[in-house]
Design a protein around this motif. Structure first.
Motif, mmCIF file in Angstrom:
data_model
loop_
_atom_site.group_PDB
_atom_site.id
_atom_site.type_symbol
_atom_site.label_atom_id
_atom_site.label_comp_id
_atom_site.label_asym_id
_atom_site.label_seq_id
_atom_site.Cartn_x
_atom_site.Cartn_y
_atom_site.Cartn_z
ATOM 1 N N TYR A 103 -13.050 22.238 24.051
ATOM 2 C CA TYR A 103 -12.031 21.933 24.986
ATOM 3 C C TYR A 103 -10.809 20.937 23.775
ATOM 4 C CZ TYR A 103 -11.413 18.063 28.631
ATOM 5 O OH TYR A 103 -11.117 17.566 30.458
ATOM 6 N N GLY A 104 -11.201 21.335 22.913
ATOM 7 C CA GLY A 104 -10.062 20.145 22.338
ATOM 8 C C GLY A 104 -11.002 18.197 21.656
ATOM 9 N N LYS A 105 -11.488 18.321 20.557
ATOM 10 C CA LYS A 105 -11.516 16.965 20.138
ATOM 11 C C LYS A 105 -10.747 15.331 20.735
ATOM 12 C CE LYS A 105 -11.568 18.018 15.811
ATOM 13 N NZ LYS A 105 -11.965 17.722 14.291
ATOM 14 N N GLU A 106 -10.008 15.576 20.079
ATOM 15 C CA GLU A 106 -8.761 14.276 20.987
ATOM 16 C C GLU A 106 -8.932 14.597 21.768
ATOM 17 O OE1 GLU A 106 -6.774 11.493 21.013
ATOM 18 O OE2 GLU A 106 -7.316 11.856 19.192
ATOM 19 N N LYS A 107 -8.650 15.068 23.114
ATOM 20 C CA LYS A 107 -9.153 15.471 24.454
ATOM 21 C C LYS A 107 -9.810 14.603 24.615
ATOM 22 C CE LYS A 107 -7.730 18.157 28.285
ATOM 23 N NZ LYS A 107 -6.871 20.224 28.867
ATOM 24 N N PHE A 108 -11.424 15.946 24.430
ATOM 25 C CA PHE A 108 -12.052 15.114 24.654
ATOM 26 C C PHE A 108 -12.312 14.081 24.543
ATOM 27 C CE2 PHE A 108 -16.750 14.371 24.318
ATOM 28 C CZ PHE A 108 -17.676 15.064 25.544
ATOM 29 N N LEU A 109 -12.336 13.242 23.790
ATOM 30 C CA LEU A 109 -12.375 12.056 23.280
ATOM 31 C C LEU A 109 -11.253 11.287 23.892
ATOM 32 C CD1 LEU A 109 -13.886 12.125 18.909
ATOM 33 C CD2 LEU A 109 -15.408 11.194 21.267
ATOM 34 N N ASP A 135 -14.242 9.705 12.961
ATOM 35 C CA ASP A 135 -12.498 8.754 13.076
ATOM 36 C C ASP A 135 -12.332 9.148 14.518
ATOM 37 O OD1 ASP A 135 -13.507 8.247 10.247
ATOM 38 O OD2 ASP A 135 -11.870 9.235 9.448
ATOM 39 N N LEU A 136 -12.517 10.315 14.774
ATOM 40 C CA LEU A 136 -12.168 10.211 16.905
ATOM 41 C C LEU A 136 -12.581 9.262 17.608
ATOM 42 C CD1 LEU A 136 -10.933 13.948 17.338
ATOM 43 C CD2 LEU A 136 -9.017 12.290 16.777
ATOM 44 N N CYS A 137 -13.803 9.224 17.271
ATOM 45 C CA CYS A 137 -15.005 8.109 18.244
ATOM 46 C C CYS A 137 -14.788 6.812 17.665
ATOM 47 C CB CYS A 137 -16.176 8.681 17.819
ATOM 48 S SG CYS A 137 -16.581 10.438 18.110
ATOM 49 N N LYS A 138 -14.515 6.385 16.996
ATOM 50 C CA LYS A 138 -13.691 4.894 16.032
ATOM 51 C C LYS A 138 -12.127 4.471 16.983
ATOM 52 C CE LYS A 138 -16.715 3.720 12.370
ATOM 53 N NZ LYS A 138 -17.464 5.021 12.142
ATOM 54 N N ASN A 139 -11.288 5.974 16.783
ATOM 55 C CA ASN A 139 -9.943 5.521 17.350
ATOM 56 C C ASN A 139 -10.329 5.329 19.280
ATOM 57 O OD1 ASN A 139 -8.957 5.971 15.230
ATOM 58 N ND2 ASN A 139 -8.159 8.100 15.066
ATOM 59 N N HIS A 140 -11.366 6.091 19.806
ATOM 60 C CA HIS A 140 -11.611 6.001 20.905
ATOM 61 C C HIS A 140 -12.346 4.903 21.598
ATOM 62 C CE1 HIS A 140 -8.324 8.905 22.245
ATOM 63 N NE2 HIS A 140 -8.647 9.810 20.704
ATOM 64 N N ARG A 141 -13.218 4.272 20.086
ATOM 65 C CA ARG A 141 -14.472 3.186 21.109
ATOM 66 C C ARG A 141 -15.091 3.360 21.701
ATOM 67 N NH1 ARG A 141 -10.490 -1.557 24.493
ATOM 68 N NH2 ARG A 141 -9.526 0.117 25.425
ATOM 69 N N ILE A 142 -15.463 4.575 20.778
ATOM 70 C CA ILE A 142 -16.838 5.292 21.830
ATOM 71 C C ILE A 142 -17.631 6.032 20.383
ATOM 72 C CG2 ILE A 142 -17.286 8.158 22.058
ATOM 73 C CD1 ILE A 142 -15.253 7.924 23.157
ATOM 74 N N ASP A 143 -19.449 4.726 20.480
ATOM 75 C CA ASP A 143 -20.202 5.177 19.780
ATOM 76 C C ASP A 143 -20.588 6.418 19.992
ATOM 77 O OD1 ASP A 143 -20.276 2.529 19.089
ATOM 78 O OD2 ASP A 143 -21.702 2.213 20.309
ATOM 79 N N LEU A 144 -20.753 6.910 18.207
ATOM 80 C CA LEU A 144 -21.371 8.277 17.776
ATOM 81 C C LEU A 144 -22.816 8.556 17.789
ATOM 82 C CD1 LEU A 144 -20.716 11.371 17.931
ATOM 83 C CD2 LEU A 144 -20.586 10.781 14.668
ATOM 84 N N ILE A 145 -23.456 8.318 18.064
ATOM 85 C CA ILE A 145 -25.127 8.339 18.156
ATOM 86 C C ILE A 145 -25.493 9.660 17.641
ATOM 87 C CG2 ILE A 145 -27.299 8.060 19.555
ATOM 88 C CD1 ILE A 145 -24.444 6.158 19.854
ATOM 89 N N SER A 146 -26.355 8.886 16.448
ATOM 90 C CA SER A 146 -26.896 9.304 15.745
ATOM 91 C C SER A 146 -27.943 9.740 15.427
ATOM 92 C CB SER A 146 -26.446 8.466 14.087
ATOM 93 O OG SER A 146 -25.656 9.060 13.889
ATOM 94 N N MET A 147 -28.738 10.508 15.071
ATOM 95 C CA MET A 147 -30.449 11.210 15.130
ATOM 96 C C MET A 147 -31.525 11.618 14.141
ATOM 97 S SD MET A 147 -29.832 14.250 18.219
ATOM 98 C CE MET A 147 -31.440 13.922 19.670
ATOM 99 N N ILE A 148 -32.529 10.585 14.391
ATOM 100 C CA ILE A 148 -32.665 10.953 13.339
ATOM 101 C C ILE A 148 -34.742 11.690 13.583
ATOM 102 C CG2 ILE A 148 -32.658 8.951 11.683
ATOM 103 C CD1 ILE A 148 -34.783 8.117 12.104
#
Length: 261
Positions: A103-109, A135-148
């Protein structure tokens, strides 16, 4: 504090998952509204994908139904744009690296931010490659959820590393393997979360395998929230377009079990 983090501030969270477009976009839209009304604190929307490596048969079949109905990422964005003034709780996307890159990282976020998505979960992205999106997530105020995972639990240092960088909440995978309903959860979730809390106050939500109010209550005793997916998707698969009320009733009962604590 992000919109997702605020959910956990004073309460245990119930996080509900649906496959976007299963059985069609219109039903997904109704489900999101109904699940919020039933008490869901966060809703996770799976973007249907032809190779969902983290998913069991229930969600695989849901992805197939959604793709057959003509669901696309753009159609999900359009639907969510129409909901963003109606739905107040955080919405997440669960997807994989391939669809994001295609889709495109920047466009998607950018589109995620515009349609009101608060976070994304990418199960096939190793923690070491988090920088591809963080970094892109931070720029778009989106939390990147980590998994353990139970495998991560073997290394205190790895838990420390992941927990320190986590945003929103930490997705604690209860069982090895793919998503799906399980009769028994054998992983020592309490110990896993204790290791996290030694280094971070990030909320911990447990997913993979939880399907009954009893399991929800037991997991809520040690976690900050629970995530339920396959059990909800199974109801959608059984009832199709008539799934709204059965799902709403199920979500209400599961949230009630979490609230007992």
């Amino acid at each position: 504090m992000s919109k997702i983090s605020q959910v956990f501030k004073n309460n245990k969270a119930f996080i509900a998952f649906v496959t976007g477009g299963d059985p069609n976009i219109e039903t997904t839209e109704k489900l999101i509204i109904a699940m919020e009304e039933a008490g869901a604190d966060i809703i996770e929307i799976g973007i249907p994908f032809s190779d969902p490596i983290a998913e069991g048969i229930v969600i695989q079949e849901a992805d197939e139904r959604a793709l057959k109905s003509g669901t696309t990422t753009d159609k999900l964005f359009d639907m969510l744009n129409g909901l963003k003034e109606k739905v107040k709780i955080p919405l997440l996307f669960m997807t994989y690296l391939n669809p994001i890159y295609t889709y495109g990282k920047e466009k998607f976020l950018k589109n995620c931010e515009e349609c009101g998505i608060s976070g994304v979960i990418v199960p096939d992205m190793p923690f070491e490659e988090r920088g591809e999106l963080s970094d892109l997530c931070k720029n778009h105020r989106i939390d990147l959820i980590s998994m353990i995972t139970p495998t991560s639990n073997q290394s205190d240092e790895r838990i420390k590393m992941i927990a320190k960088e986590a945003d929103g909440f930490l997705y604690c995978v209860s069982s090895l393997g793919v998503t799906g309903v399980r009769n028994e959860i054998k992983t020592d979730i309490k110990n896993m979360i204790e290791q996290v809390k030694k280094v971070s106050d990030i909320p911990c939500a447990v997913g993979f395998g939880i399907s009954t109010p009893e399991q929800a209550m037991n997991m809520s005793a040690v976690a900050d929230g629970i995530i339920v997916g396959s059990a909800i998707v199974k109801i959608v698969g059984e009832y199709g377009g008539d799934c709204i009320e059965p799902v709403k009733k199920y979500v209400y009962e599961m949230k009630k079990a979490v609230k007992i604590l």
